[in-house]
Design an enzyme around this catalytic site. Structure first.
Site, short mmCIF file in Angstrom:
data_model
loop_
_atom_site.label_atom_id
_atom_site.label_comp_id
_atom_site.label_asym_id
_atom_site.label_seq_id
_atom_site.Cartn_x
_atom_site.Cartn_y
_atom_site.Cartn_z
N GLY A 71 0.82 -1.21 0.00
CA GLY A 71 0.00 0.00 0.00
C GLY A 71 0.86 1.26 0.00
O GLY A 71 0.55 2.25 -0.66
N THR A 72 1.97 1.19 0.72
CA THR A 72 2.86 2.34 0.79
C THR A 72 3.36 2.72 -0.61
O THR A 72 3.34 3.90 -0.99
CB THR A 72 4.06 2.01 1.72
OG1 THR A 72 3.55 1.80 3.04
CG2 THR A 72 5.11 3.10 1.73
N ASN A 156 -6.96 4.14 10.05
CA ASN A 156 -6.42 2.92 10.64
C ASN A 156 -6.46 2.92 12.16
O ASN A 156 -6.50 1.87 12.78
CB ASN A 156 -4.97 2.71 10.15
CG ASN A 156 -4.15 3.96 10.11
OD1 ASN A 156 -4.57 4.97 9.54
ND2 ASN A 156 -2.97 3.93 10.70
N GLN A 184 -7.57 0.48 4.71
CA GLN A 184 -8.28 -0.06 5.88
C GLN A 184 -9.74 -0.37 5.59
O GLN A 184 -10.36 -1.18 6.27
CB GLN A 184 -8.18 0.90 7.08
CG GLN A 184 -6.80 0.98 7.68
CD GLN A 184 -6.35 -0.32 8.35
OE1 GLN A 184 -7.15 -1.20 8.67
NE2 GLN A 184 -5.05 -0.46 8.56
N SER A 204 -4.28 -2.72 0.00
CA SER A 204 -3.17 -3.57 0.43
C SER A 204 -3.74 -4.91 0.87
O SER A 204 -4.64 -4.95 1.70
CB SER A 204 -2.41 -2.89 1.57
OG SER A 204 -1.39 -3.74 2.03
N ALA A 205 -3.20 -6.00 0.32
CA ALA A 205 -3.80 -7.33 0.54
C ALA A 205 -3.81 -7.77 2.00
O ALA A 205 -4.74 -8.43 2.45
CB ALA A 205 -3.04 -8.35 -0.30
N HIS A 206 -2.74 -7.41 2.74
CA HIS A 206 -2.60 -8.05 4.07
C HIS A 206 -3.57 -7.50 5.12
O HIS A 206 -3.63 -8.00 6.23
CB HIS A 206 -1.15 -7.97 4.56
CG HIS A 206 -0.67 -6.62 5.01
ND1 HIS A 206 -0.55 -6.30 6.34
CD2 HIS A 206 -0.24 -5.53 4.33
CE1 HIS A 206 -0.04 -5.07 6.45
NE2 HIS A 206 0.14 -4.58 5.25
N THR A 244 9.62 -7.33 -12.14
CA THR A 244 8.92 -8.62 -12.28
C THR A 244 7.87 -8.74 -11.18
O THR A 244 8.15 -8.48 -10.01
CB THR A 244 9.93 -9.79 -12.19
OG1 THR A 244 10.87 -9.61 -13.25
CG2 THR A 244 9.24 -11.14 -12.33
N CYS A 331 2.95 2.13 15.63
CA CYS A 331 4.33 2.04 16.10
C CYS A 331 5.13 1.20 15.12
O CYS A 331 5.51 0.09 15.40
CB CYS A 331 4.40 1.50 17.52
SG CYS A 331 3.60 -0.07 17.75
N1 PLP Z 1 -2.57 3.11 4.41
C1 PLP Z 1 -3.16 2.77 5.56
C2 PLP Z 1 -4.40 3.48 5.99
C3 PLP Z 1 -2.62 1.77 6.37
O1 PLP Z 1 -3.19 1.44 7.52
C4 PLP Z 1 -1.43 1.13 5.93
C5 PLP Z 1 -0.79 0.09 6.77
O2 PLP Z 1 -0.85 0.11 7.97
C6 PLP Z 1 -0.87 1.52 4.70
C7 PLP Z 1 -1.46 2.51 3.97
C8 PLP Z 1 0.39 0.89 4.18
O3 PLP Z 1 0.15 -0.38 3.63
P1 PLP Z 1 1.36 -1.42 3.49
O4 PLP Z 1 1.56 -2.01 4.83
O5 PLP Z 1 0.86 -2.43 2.50
O6 PLP Z 1 2.51 -0.65 2.98
#
Ligand code: PLP
Length: 390
Positions: A71-72, A156, A184, A204-206, A244, A331
């Site tokens: 996601g970042t 989040n 989120q 973000s998948a996780h 890739t 954190c």
């Molecule tokens: N955006 C939000 C609102 C999040 O809570 C997070 C992860 O905590 C991210 C972006 C970043 O996602 P990733 O962990 O896949 O980089």
């Protein structure tokens, strides 16, 4: 030893077994999705099948899904002056809400001087009319300026849901571009990229049962000619993200997205668990403060504080009792920093230090809430005794 209870889904959710199976199948094969031979074409099939599923979660077009490493990275990709003004118009401005994840708050590839913050109210949401005023002020002093606004769909820390569709209307009315971090919210509330009015959407998948280390930036209708890749080099992801592809991660992402879309109604059950948890906290500690309590909120998230009961101590105490939760402040470095989200909401710093976040998800059951309450009551009594003795 008592079984562990995991209540930190907003940090990361347990991997869905079906996603793990899909990943294992891919890991057992060889093939670069860019290769033309049968092995390569098979890897490509895995990716394209997953692209359809991920697009389906937010009702987007599959060809508008750009897979990223997380996601970042998707946020960093979106937050670029070139995403708004491909020809490189100078003076492009970026507005980010004060409660964004650090990957947005840092302004991505914009110069710091070109980034402004959007305020939130005490309930953790953006006020649409003050936001409209902020944009109009910008427009009156920059009649031909281009701008990007980045607003998250759900926070989040507090779970507060932002009025993104209304904000998008303001942004588009003044000719701007809207990026929405839905990391989120995805899999927790229904999302339709067109109704949301997002030109770019991050997932973000996780956070909903897929693997860690895979994300996406999804382009909305009318934003398909995106021209600001962060990683340049090879022509992967339709020349929008070189490198890739993480085929196994993408396959797991696809399966998790499909299940999350199918099971979205399960969040009614999760809401009942979260509400029960909050009722029990308040009955044990009537002075507990629940943040964003009156705002529209994700059904799985509870961010609360008992004045004087420091979150860092509580989180460690709960961990020793077998319960995993977070301090209200993110954190990421292992140490608990003061929450910029609660700061932005005007929460008094002493109270913010006591904020804890409990977040539930697909595996959570009533027994998890019971174990949390038993453990939390124990440390709450301990805290009360120490406070009385002091
Ligand atoms: N955006 C939000 C609102 C999040 O809570 C997070 C992860 O905590 C991210 C972006 C970043 O996602 P990733 O962990 O896949 O980089």
């Amino acid at each position: 030893m008592s079984p562990r209870t995991y209540l930190d889904y907003n940090a990361t959710a347990p991997l869905r077994p079906q996603a793990a199976e899909a990943m294992a199948a891919v890991l057992g094969e060889t093939g670069n999705p860019s290769s033309v031979h049968a092995e390569g074409r098979r890897a490509r099939e895995y990716i394209e099948a997953a692209r359809e599923k991920v697009a389906g979660l937010v009702n987007a077009k599959a060809r508008n899904v750009i897979f990223t490493s997380c996601g970042t990275e998707a946020n960093m990709t979106a937050l670029s002056p070139q995403a708004v003004a491909p020809e490189g118009a100078s003076g492009t401005h970026c507005f980010v809400s004060a409660i964004e994840h650090p990957s947005v708050l840092c302004g991505g590839r914009f110069e710091q001087a070109d980034v402004s913050e959007i305020a939130v109210g005490g309930d953790g949401t953006i006020d649409v009319s003050s936001f409209a005023g902020q944009l109009e002020n910008y427009r009156s002093s920059n009649p031909s300026g281009t701008f990007l606004v980045s607003v998250m769909l759900a926070n989040n820390e507090t779970g507060a849901i932002q009025p993104v569709a209304e904000l998008a209307e303001q942004v588009h009315g003044l000719g701007g571009v809207l990026q929405c971090d839905a990391v989120q919210a995805a899999g927790k509330i229904p999302i339709d990229i067109a109704s949301l009015g997002a030109d770019m959407l991050t997932l973000s998948a996780h956070k909903f049962g897929g693997p860690q280390g895979i994300g996406t930036l999804i382009l909305g209708p009318g934003a398909e000619d995106f021209a600001a890749p962060l990683l340049r080099g090879g022509g992967q992801e339709m020349r929008r993200r070189a490198g890739t592809e993480n085929v196994a991660g993408i396959a797991g992402f696809g399966v998790a997205a499909e299940i999350a879309a199918r099971d979205i109604e399960d969040f009614r059950r999760i809401a009942e668990l979260r509400d029960e948890l909050e009722i029990r906290i308040k009955s044990e500690s009537p002075d507990a403060v629940i943040f964003a309590e009156r705002a529209p909120r994700l059904a799985n998230t509870s961010c609360f504080a008992v004045p004087g009961m420091k979150a860092e101590t509580s989180v460690i105490g709960l961990d020793l009792e077998g319960v995993a939760v977070s301090a209200g402040s993110a954190c990421s470095s292992g140490k608990v920093d003061r929450s910029h989200v609660l700061d932005a909401m005007g929460v008094e710093p002493g109270l913010a230090e006591c904020a804890m976040r409990v977040s539930l998800g697909w595996k959570s059951q009533a027994a998890d809430v019971e174990q949390f309450i038993t453990a939390w009551s124990l440390i709450h009594h301990r805290y009360q005794e120490q406070a009385q003795a002091a």
